[in-house]
Design an enzyme around this catalytic site. Structure first.
Site, short mmCIF file in Angstrom:
data_model
loop_
_atom_site.label_atom_id
_atom_site.label_comp_id
_atom_site.label_asym_id
_atom_site.label_seq_id
_atom_site.Cartn_x
_atom_site.Cartn_y
_atom_site.Cartn_z
N TYR A 43 0.87 -1.19 0.00
CA TYR A 43 0.00 0.00 0.00
C TYR A 43 0.90 1.23 0.00
CZ TYR A 43 -2.86 3.84 1.59
OH TYR A 43 -3.48 5.05 1.66
N GLU A 86 -2.95 7.65 -4.32
CA GLU A 86 -2.92 6.39 -3.58
C GLU A 86 -2.69 5.26 -4.57
OE1 GLU A 86 -5.66 4.93 -0.02
OE2 GLU A 86 -6.53 4.35 -1.94
#
Ligand code: GDP
Ligand code: MN
Length: 388
Positions: free
Chosen positions: A107, A195
């Protein structure tokens, strides 16, 4: 403004961030052509502005032409609800890309942290999960750093973060290089969020961005022509498109009562009062402070282009806005657009007497004046019901 995944990946590619190559398609035929060109296995991905597409069935791997066709057929036109109940969003386009052989999923994100006035970078080896879940279940797994704007974020700084996150030593360099390039892109494109979930290591040992979520600062769009064009394309609703072109603050809703107010607060309360009176608003439209006749004509054009609208409520409280100007706009628009819709008008505040007088003199059969907001809401609900 939020970018679709493929728009985000195109932005990444402009900044030399590795992404799988792919193509966007709006129909099944184009999707199959894209798949044939890319080769198999490929991945067919729904392009909507929410995450959780994988779980919702919006991402499918295709091993051959028939599977690509079946995937495109299943995904195009599908409604996807976000993991936090957002939407549903209908899928109008798919992105087809070469499939990746995933070794690990990470992530990564940059967000503009307004409280510290710095960009916050976060990296974790627990990819695929959303960051709220990581923060809740395993906060220590999330390596974080606030970036000093004076120092920037070079490969060495990114490598420190990678090491802190526990990325295996052999992949730290490639991960750091990618993150540092992403940081260049973040600044150059005036992003407020990037992101990448997941950021992957492939079986071949390459580090690539497999997903892209990007938000661009709207106030900076004027200096990014190509991004500003994407914004126009993203508005697929005809009324929202039209309102955008006319610089109006407009949100389409599901009901049949058109609403025009001045000031966001007044518009919101107007929606509430109409709902309280038993009606369903068709839109939110804030004509803004200082609304001139032309703005009212523009606003009415947008509202009435929605075929569902049966009656229209004007709720104007004159401050900077002069009620006589609004009245002129209503009269002009009624004539210019040959409006037959029942109109209920509540004017109060600056120059309201002049405004009401102008409306009375115009003698429009379809126009009703009301003194209070509640009275106006009740009247417009009654007229919409009668028209339905
Ligand atoms: P999201 O669900 O909307 O966040 O969509 P993502 O693009 O993040 O994809 C969700 C998941 O699908 C990823 O975490 C991967 O596990 C899987 N996925 C996406 N693309 C590929 C691919 O090319 N190959 C493989 N094996 N899995 C993929
Ligand atoms: Mn994702």
């Amino acid at each position: 403004m939020d970018l679709l995944e493929y728009q985000g990946k195109e932005l990444f590619a402009r900044h030399d961030v590795p992404v799988p190559s792919g193509k966007v398609a709006h129909d099944v035929k184009a999707a199959v052509e894209a798949a044939e060109e890319i080769g198999y296995p490929c991945v067919v991905k729904a392009q909507v502005l929410i995450g959780g597409r994988g779980k919702a069935g919006g991402i499918k791997v295709a091993g051959d032409r028939a599977e690509a066709e079946a995937a495109a057929e299943a995904i195009l036109g599908m409604d996807i609800t976000g993991p936090h109940g957002e939407g549903p969003f209908t899928v109008h386009q798919v992105w087809i890309e070469e499939a990746s052989d995933i070794e690990s999923e990470y992530y990564f994100s940059f967000i503009l942290d307004r409280s510290t006035k710095k960009v916050l970078a976060m990296l974790s080896t627990t990819g695929g999960m959303d960051v709220e879940a990581i923060a809740e279940e395993d906060p220590d797994a999330l390596a974080k750093v606030h970036i000093d704007p004076g120092k920037g974020f070079d490969v060495a700084a990114a490598k420190e973060l990678a090491s802190e996150a526990g990325i295996p030593a052999e992949f730290q360099d490639k991960t750091a290089e990618l993150i540092s390039k992403l940081h260049d892109g973040f600044g150059a494109e005036d992003a407020t969020l990037i992101e990448v979930n997941p950021l992957i290591v492939t079986v071949e040992g390459d580090v690539i961005a497999l997903d892209a979520k990007v938000t661009i600062d709207n106030s900076a769009l004027y200096r990014h022509e190509e991004l500003a064009e994407l914004e126009d394309d993203s508005l697929d609703d005809p009324q929202e498109q039209m309102a955008h072109e006319k610089n109006l603050t407009y949100v389409k809703l599901d009901g049949d009562i058109g609403i025009l107010g001045n000031g966001a607060g007044l518009c919101m309360s107007t929606l509430d009062v109409v709902a309280q009176a038993g009606g369903d608003p068709a839109n939110f439209l804030d004509a803004g402070g200082g609304s001139k006749a032309d703005a009212v004509v523009d606003a009415l054009e947008v509202i009435t282009s929605d075929q569902k609208v049966k009656a229209i409520l004007f709720n104007i409280f004159g401050g900077i806005t002069r009620c006589d100007e609004v009245a002129k706009g209503i009269i002009e628009a009624t004539e210019r657009l040959d409006l037959k819709h029942p109109l209920v008008v509540r004017l109060d505040g600056t120059n309201s007497e002049e405004g009401l007088k102008l409306l009375a003199e115009a003698g429009l059969d379809n126009l009703h004046q009301e003194k209070t907001m509640l009275g106006a809401a009740e009247k417009v609900v009654e007229l919409a019901k009668a028209a339905g």
